[in-house]
Design a protein around this motif. Sequence first.
Motif, PDB file in Angstrom:
ATOM      1  N   SER A 272       0.820  -1.032  -0.004  1.00  0.00           N
ATOM      2  CA  SER A 272       0.112  -0.068   0.135  1.00  0.00           C
ATOM      3  C   SER A 272       0.875   1.178   0.016  1.00  0.00           C
ATOM      4  O   SER A 272       1.642   1.352   0.755  1.00  0.00           O
ATOM      5  CB  SER A 272      -0.866  -0.269   1.358  1.00  0.00           C
ATOM      6  OG  SER A 272      -1.319   1.346   1.756  1.00  0.00           O
ATOM      7  N   ALA A 273       0.626   2.112  -0.940  1.00  0.00           N
ATOM      8  CA  ALA A 273       1.283   3.382  -0.861  1.00  0.00           C
ATOM      9  C   ALA A 273       1.323   4.079   0.433  1.00  0.00           C
ATOM     10  O   ALA A 273       2.047   4.802   0.858  1.00  0.00           O
ATOM     11  CB  ALA A 273       0.796   4.337  -2.073  1.00  0.00           C
TER      12      ALA A 273
ATOM     13  N   LYS B 140      -9.300   6.632  -4.539  1.00  0.00           N
ATOM     14  CA  LYS B 140      -8.484   7.689  -4.639  1.00  0.00           C
ATOM     15  C   LYS B 140      -8.118   8.019  -3.205  1.00  0.00           C
ATOM     16  O   LYS B 140      -7.579   9.012  -2.879  1.00  0.00           O
ATOM     17  CB  LYS B 140      -9.401   9.087  -5.057  1.00  0.00           C
ATOM     18  CG  LYS B 140      -9.771   9.140  -6.436  1.00  0.00           C
ATOM     19  CD  LYS B 140      -8.814   9.072  -7.318  1.00  0.00           C
ATOM     20  CE  LYS B 140      -9.240   9.250  -8.806  1.00  0.00           C
ATOM     21  NZ  LYS B 140      -8.530   8.677  -9.889  1.00  0.00           N
ATOM     22  N   LYS B 141      -8.078   7.067  -2.399  1.00  0.00           N
ATOM     23  CA  LYS B 141      -7.779   6.942  -0.973  1.00  0.00           C
ATOM     24  C   LYS B 141      -6.431   6.237  -0.685  1.00  0.00           C
ATOM     25  O   LYS B 141      -5.721   6.581   0.042  1.00  0.00           O
ATOM     26  CB  LYS B 141      -8.869   6.329   0.173  1.00  0.00           C
ATOM     27  CG  LYS B 141      -9.984   7.049   0.081  1.00  0.00           C
ATOM     28  CD  LYS B 141     -11.192   6.565   0.970  1.00  0.00           C
ATOM     29  CE  LYS B 141     -12.242   7.148   0.785  1.00  0.00           C
ATOM     30  NZ  LYS B 141     -13.511   6.538   1.765  1.00  0.00           N
ATOM     31  N   ASP B 142      -6.081   5.383  -1.622  1.00  0.00           N
ATOM     32  CA  ASP B 142      -4.757   4.429  -1.539  1.00  0.00           C
ATOM     33  C   ASP B 142      -4.546   3.797  -3.044  1.00  0.00           C
ATOM     34  O   ASP B 142      -5.496   3.751  -3.648  1.00  0.00           O
ATOM     35  CB  ASP B 142      -4.761   3.713  -0.155  1.00  0.00           C
ATOM     36  CG  ASP B 142      -3.439   3.075   0.073  1.00  0.00           C
ATOM     37  OD1 ASP B 142      -2.379   3.540  -0.562  1.00  0.00           O
ATOM     38  OD2 ASP B 142      -3.394   2.265   0.893  1.00  0.00           O
ATOM     39  N   ARG B 143      -3.387   3.520  -2.967  1.00  0.00           N
ATOM     40  CA  ARG B 143      -2.926   2.961  -4.200  1.00  0.00           C
ATOM     41  C   ARG B 143      -2.078   1.352  -3.859  1.00  0.00           C
ATOM     42  O   ARG B 143      -1.381   1.641  -2.812  1.00  0.00           O
ATOM     43  CB  ARG B 143      -2.091   3.795  -4.952  1.00  0.00           C
ATOM     44  CG  ARG B 143      -2.789   5.176  -5.553  1.00  0.00           C
ATOM     45  CD  ARG B 143      -1.803   5.870  -6.264  1.00  0.00           C
ATOM     46  NE  ARG B 143      -1.257   5.462  -7.689  1.00  0.00           N
ATOM     47  CZ  ARG B 143      -1.405   5.778  -8.592  1.00  0.00           C
ATOM     48  NH1 ARG B 143      -2.128   6.860  -8.829  1.00  0.00           N
ATOM     49  NH2 ARG B 143      -0.761   5.275  -9.644  1.00  0.00           N
ATOM     50  N   THR B 144      -2.290   0.413  -4.521  1.00  0.00           N
ATOM     51  CA  THR B 144      -1.376  -0.734  -4.228  1.00  0.00           C
ATOM     52  C   THR B 144      -0.615  -1.054  -5.590  1.00  0.00           C
ATOM     53  O   THR B 144      -1.051  -0.851  -6.607  1.00  0.00           O
ATOM     54  CB  THR B 144      -2.407  -2.000  -3.794  1.00  0.00           C
ATOM     55  OG1 THR B 144      -3.367  -2.201  -4.562  1.00  0.00           O
ATOM     56  CG2 THR B 144      -2.947  -1.601  -2.462  1.00  0.00           C
ATOM     57  N   TYR B 145       0.413  -1.745  -5.073  1.00  0.00           N
ATOM     58  CA  TYR B 145       1.380  -1.941  -6.231  1.00  0.00           C
ATOM     59  C   TYR B 145       1.960  -3.469  -5.700  1.00  0.00           C
ATOM     60  O   TYR B 145       1.710  -3.885  -4.522  1.00  0.00           O
ATOM     61  CB  TYR B 145       2.466  -1.009  -6.302  1.00  0.00           C
ATOM     62  CG  TYR B 145       2.243   0.227  -6.637  1.00  0.00           C
ATOM     63  CD1 TYR B 145       2.342   0.830  -7.734  1.00  0.00           C
ATOM     64  CD2 TYR B 145       1.869   1.173  -5.583  1.00  0.00           C
ATOM     65  CE1 TYR B 145       2.071   1.940  -8.159  1.00  0.00           C
ATOM     66  CE2 TYR B 145       1.401   2.324  -5.889  1.00  0.00           C
ATOM     67  CZ  TYR B 145       1.717   2.633  -7.449  1.00  0.00           C
ATOM     68  OH  TYR B 145       1.429   4.054  -7.837  1.00  0.00           O
ATOM     69  N   LYS B 146       2.656  -4.248  -6.697  1.00  0.00           N
ATOM     70  CA  LYS B 146       3.235  -5.223  -6.347  1.00  0.00           C
ATOM     71  C   LYS B 146       4.792  -5.408  -6.892  1.00  0.00           C
ATOM     72  O   LYS B 146       4.859  -4.572  -8.022  1.00  0.00           O
ATOM     73  CB  LYS B 146       2.650  -6.823  -6.493  1.00  0.00           C
ATOM     74  CG  LYS B 146       2.393  -6.743  -7.917  1.00  0.00           C
ATOM     75  CD  LYS B 146       1.457  -8.340  -8.140  1.00  0.00           C
ATOM     76  CE  LYS B 146       1.371  -8.377  -9.765  1.00  0.00           C
ATOM     77  NZ  LYS B 146       0.814  -9.735  -9.886  1.00  0.00           N
TER      78      LYS B 146
END
Length: 101
Positions: A41-42, A92-98
Amino acid sequence: MSQISFDDLFLEEKKLENTIKNIPSPLQNDILDLFHKGETSALAICEHLIKLGKYSDERFSTNKPKYYGKVCLVLDSMANNGLLVFVEDLDKKDRTYKLKN
């Protein structure tokens, strides 16, 4: 004796620029360490960086850290360079990456 053209100089400069761009910054290294520890999570990454003393704990009225945008820019850059994969934008509350396999 061979001559070097302007185009050759430009190509060499581009190669150097690409090499420098591929060297991870200290912030990218910190982020990669957090990914290796399972963080995706960003917002959580930003909170960890604040706890590590990398950023101040300044916040917007929404309680989101002021450095959240900068962290997202770095994450997007890492995704564009093939280190990460963008997974989703959570309202628009959080961004996820892997990590890219």
